[in-house]
Design a protein around this motif. Structure first.
Motif, short mmCIF file in Angstrom:
data_model
loop_
_atom_site.label_atom_id
_atom_site.label_comp_id
_atom_site.label_asym_id
_atom_site.label_seq_id
_atom_site.Cartn_x
_atom_site.Cartn_y
_atom_site.Cartn_z
N GLY A 71 0.80 -1.15 -0.07
CA GLY A 71 -0.03 0.11 -0.05
C GLY A 71 0.90 1.19 0.06
N CYS A 72 0.11 2.59 0.08
CA CYS A 72 0.98 3.48 0.25
C CYS A 72 0.37 4.64 1.05
N PHE A 73 1.04 5.84 1.37
CA PHE A 73 0.52 6.91 2.18
C PHE A 73 0.86 8.04 1.29
N ARG A 74 -0.04 9.09 0.77
CA ARG A 74 0.45 9.96 0.08
C ARG A 74 0.36 11.28 0.71
N PRO A 75 1.19 12.11 -0.09
CA PRO A 75 1.40 13.62 0.61
C PRO A 75 0.33 14.48 0.28
N GLY A 76 -0.06 15.01 1.33
CA GLY A 76 -1.45 15.97 1.09
C GLY A 76 -2.85 15.14 1.42
N LYS A 77 -2.52 13.90 1.68
CA LYS A 77 -3.99 13.06 1.89
C LYS A 77 -3.99 12.54 3.21
N LEU A 78 -5.16 12.31 3.61
CA LEU A 78 -5.55 11.70 5.03
C LEU A 78 -5.91 10.26 4.74
N THR A 79 -5.00 9.51 5.23
CA THR A 79 -5.27 8.03 5.00
C THR A 79 -5.91 7.40 6.30
N ALA A 80 -6.97 6.71 6.26
CA ALA A 80 -7.45 5.88 7.33
C ALA A 80 -7.05 4.22 7.17
N ILE A 81 -6.59 3.60 8.36
CA ILE A 81 -6.04 2.43 8.42
C ILE A 81 -7.20 1.75 9.24
N ILE A 82 -8.06 0.75 8.55
CA ILE A 82 -8.90 0.18 9.33
C ILE A 82 -9.13 -1.35 9.42
N GLY A 83 -9.59 -1.90 10.34
CA GLY A 83 -9.35 -3.54 10.43
C GLY A 83 -9.77 -3.75 11.96
N PRO A 84 -10.02 -5.22 12.10
CA PRO A 84 -10.41 -5.57 13.50
C PRO A 84 -9.34 -5.46 14.36
N SER A 85 -9.48 -5.70 15.47
CA SER A 85 -8.26 -5.70 16.57
C SER A 85 -7.45 -7.05 16.26
N GLY A 86 -6.07 -6.52 16.19
CA GLY A 86 -5.28 -7.71 15.95
C GLY A 86 -4.83 -7.80 14.75
N GLY A 88 -3.17 -6.09 12.69
CA GLY A 88 -1.68 -5.22 12.17
C GLY A 88 -1.48 -3.82 11.73
N LYS A 89 -2.58 -3.03 12.32
CA LYS A 89 -2.46 -1.62 12.33
C LYS A 89 -1.42 -1.14 12.76
#
Length: 625
Positions: A71-86, A88-89
């Motif tokens: 995956g990636c995190f882009r500059p000037g953008k707000l990225t959400a990382i979602i997933g259940p507990s455990g 790997g976030k």
């Protein structure tokens, strides 16, 4: 008299800072600190490919926390990382921020190039879920000290005050600038923790569940703040649990994790089409985040392998359209940043110690338990001791009582300094780890400031105590004997403080409160009070050699009864122990000289302080693993 919002009086040491910053609150510079047009930011496109991470459960088995995450995190953008507990976030965020470097496989690139982890770390900030703050500083002082420690190239208190006020306005914290951190609400604490890292305007900001424990209004305020930060060019990514529909509208990109695998990475607009292509249709007016979590946790059935394959293909197609910011050559940028960093560190080392010492002194002055209550306890116990053992030092019939008085003095001084350190230092250690890992200062600067800030109280409290107790218990009023006794009492207090710090930083508070008395029982038992040295069996005699209570106890008895002291007066018809030399013979002393006792205590202090330093260093190292 000025008063904080919580009713506490203003600390004189920070009055100038508070007044100066308040005066500047209505002023505006032509160039704002957070304005992206006047303060350009280095834009960084962070991309990770086939990222895997495992930890060892035992000698034969290991557990995979991440498996081929892309995956990636882009500059000037707000990225959400979602997933259940455990899912790997947190692990992913810590790896990307280089806090975990061992057992990591795969590649991380910045702007399409392999990037030096050390250089990348200097431009990255990671905010953990539990963000430790010093509770006895105000909001203004917290931001001001962060600015002084982190912002390079700015001179004068006016410039720092402008930075503090601008950040407070952007965070909505202007109304609580004079409130102690311990009295802030959960949302205010979260915004303050983000503001601390905004001071350096990081290129990459990674947050682990910044909305946990907050109500919906506070959560929306925090996400709105992160959205605004991303618009300045910062790369912002945060792990989040079940965002509301209103919150979702402020995110630009989404990364979905489950069981260490990435099931989607892309824009929010493309989430539903991607899932529909894999056979998952979202019901109308349904929260997209909840729908995604239900899919990846297999609550809606279907073929997750098909979704995984489709998402990887869509991501591969999407990333071909990336336009990376122009950063120049890697070597040039790396050399430039390293040169600036080394130059600022060599210049600011003493400044770091000065700022950290000021901060520590503010906290000590406001800490009722560590200062006022501790000082009062020394005075009260000294008078109590003087009443119980009044003039026991001048009466040969009360020699045993006087020896017990000396031993009680040492016990009190040790535990009165070690127990508060065990209770207080774990909080400071948590703050230290966060600040040190985010490159606020050197470990040496922090530890030097810590030792220097503790010294005045370590000297003042036992000095008042020993003056009262020494005079009231009738010890020999000779200057040399008093100074020698005072020196041993001070060293005993420092030993207690040092051992309390070591246990406090190595263990948690609950375990530390148990370990301090438990570990010191052998030291007390073999000090020469309960058991004479001649009665100790040969294989236990090494415990007498290492007991710091033995050095302190024998050193004081040698001071009081040694050096050819005259015979003691006796209040009864006959006193067997009128001769000071006979008293020492009865105690199987001397076995060492006074200066050997002093040396033994100093060696203990050096060893304990060195161990504390090494434990802090080890904790910082393991936090990166």
């Amino acid at each position: 008299m000025e008063v904080y919002e919580n009713g506490a009086s203003v600390d004189p040491m920070m009055r100038m800072i508070d007044e100066g910053c308040t005066i500047q609150l209505t002023m505006r510079d032509n160039q704002n600190f957070l304005n992206p047009d006047t303060q350009p930011m280095t834009r960084m496109h962070v991309e990770f490919d086939n990222l895997s991470y495992s930890v060892s459960c035992n000698k034969e088995k290991s557990k995979k926390l991440l498996e081929s995450v892309t995956g990636c995190f882009r500059p000037g953008k707000l990225t959400a990382i979602i997933g259940p507990s455990g899912a790997g976030k947190t692990t992913l965020l810590r790896i990307v921020s280089t806090l975990k470097t061992t057992n990591v496989k795969g590649s991380i690139t910045v702007n399409g190039r392999e990037w030096n982890g050390g250089v990348f770390r200097k431009q990255t900030c990671f905010l953990p879920q539990e963000f430790a703050l010093l509770p006895l500083l105000t909001t203004r002082e917290t931001l001001y000290i962060a600015a002084r420690l982190k912002v390079q190239g700015v001179r004068g208190s006016r410039s720092f005050c402008l930075i503090v006020n601008e950040i407070a306005e952007n965070l909505g914290l202007t109304h609580c600038l004079n409130t102690l951190v311990e009295n802030l609400s959960g949302g205010e604490r979260k915004r303050l923790s983000i503001g601390i890292e905004m001071v350096t305007r990081p290129c990459v900001l990674l947050l682990d569940e910044p909305t946990s424990g907050l109500d919906s209004t506070s959560s929306n305020q925090v996400i709105g703040l992160l959205h605004n930060m991303a618009r300045t060019g910062c790369t912002v990514a945060c792990a989040i649990h079940q965002p509301s529909s209103r919150m979702i509208s402020q995110f630009d990109d989404l990364l979905v994790l489950h069981k260490g695998k990435s099931f989607y990475c892309g824009t929010w607009d493309d989430v539903l089409p991607t899932f529909e292509s894999a056979g998952y249709a979202c019901p109308p007016f349904y929260n997209i985040a909840e729908f995604v979590l239900e899919v990846v946790t297999a609550e809606r059935g279907g073929d997750l392998r098909n979704l995984y394959t489709n998402s990887r293909e869509k991501y591969s197609e999407w990333k071909t359209h990336f336009k990376y910011p122009n950063m120049g050559s890697d070597s040039a940028v790396t050399t430039k940043i390293d040169n600036i960093s080394s130059k600022s560190k060599s210049i600011s080392m003493w400044q770091e110690q000065k700022i950290l010492l000021t901060r520590a002194m503010i906290c000590i002055r406001r800490d009722n338990t560590l200062t006022k209550l501790r000082f009062a306890a020394h005075v009260v116990v000294a008078f109590l001791l003087g009443i119980v053992f009044y003039n026991s030092g001048t009466d040969a019939s009360r020699v045993n009582s006087n020896i017990a008085c000396v031993f009680f003095i040492l016990l009190f001084l040790y535990f009165a300094s070690s127990m508060p350190a065990v209770l207080m230092f774990p909080i400071e250690a948590a703050v230290f780890l966060r600040e040190y890992l985010n490159n606020w200062y050197r470990l040496r600067s922090y530890y030097t400031a810590k030792i220097m800030s503790d010294l005045p109280l370590q000297i003042l409290s036992p000095s008042i105590f020993i003056v009262i107790a020494y005079c009231m218990t009738g010890q020999p009023m000779e200057c040399v004997r008093f100074v020698r006794t005072w020196l041993i009492c001070i060293l005993t207090t420092v030993v207690g403080q040092s051992s309390g710090m070591l246990v406090g930083v190595a263990f948690n508070t609950h375990l530390g409160v148990f370990l301090i008395p438990a570990l010191n029982m052998p030291m007390i038992l073999f000090a020469g009070f309960f058991l004479k040295f001649s009665e100790v069996t040969f294989y236990l005699q090494p415990l007498c050699v290492v007991s710091f209570f033995r050095y302190a106890f024998e050193g004081i008895l040698l001071t009081i009864y040694g050096d050819d002291r005259e015979r003691l007066p006796c209040s009864k018809l006959y006193c067997h122990l009128r001769s000071p030399s006979r008293i020492l013979d009865e105690m199987n002393m001397p076995t060492i000289t006074y200066y050997t006792a002093i040396l033994g205590l100093i060696v203990w202090i050096i060893c304990l302080q060195a161990l504390t330093y090494l434990v802090l260093k080890w904790k910082a190292y393991t936090a990166k693993r």
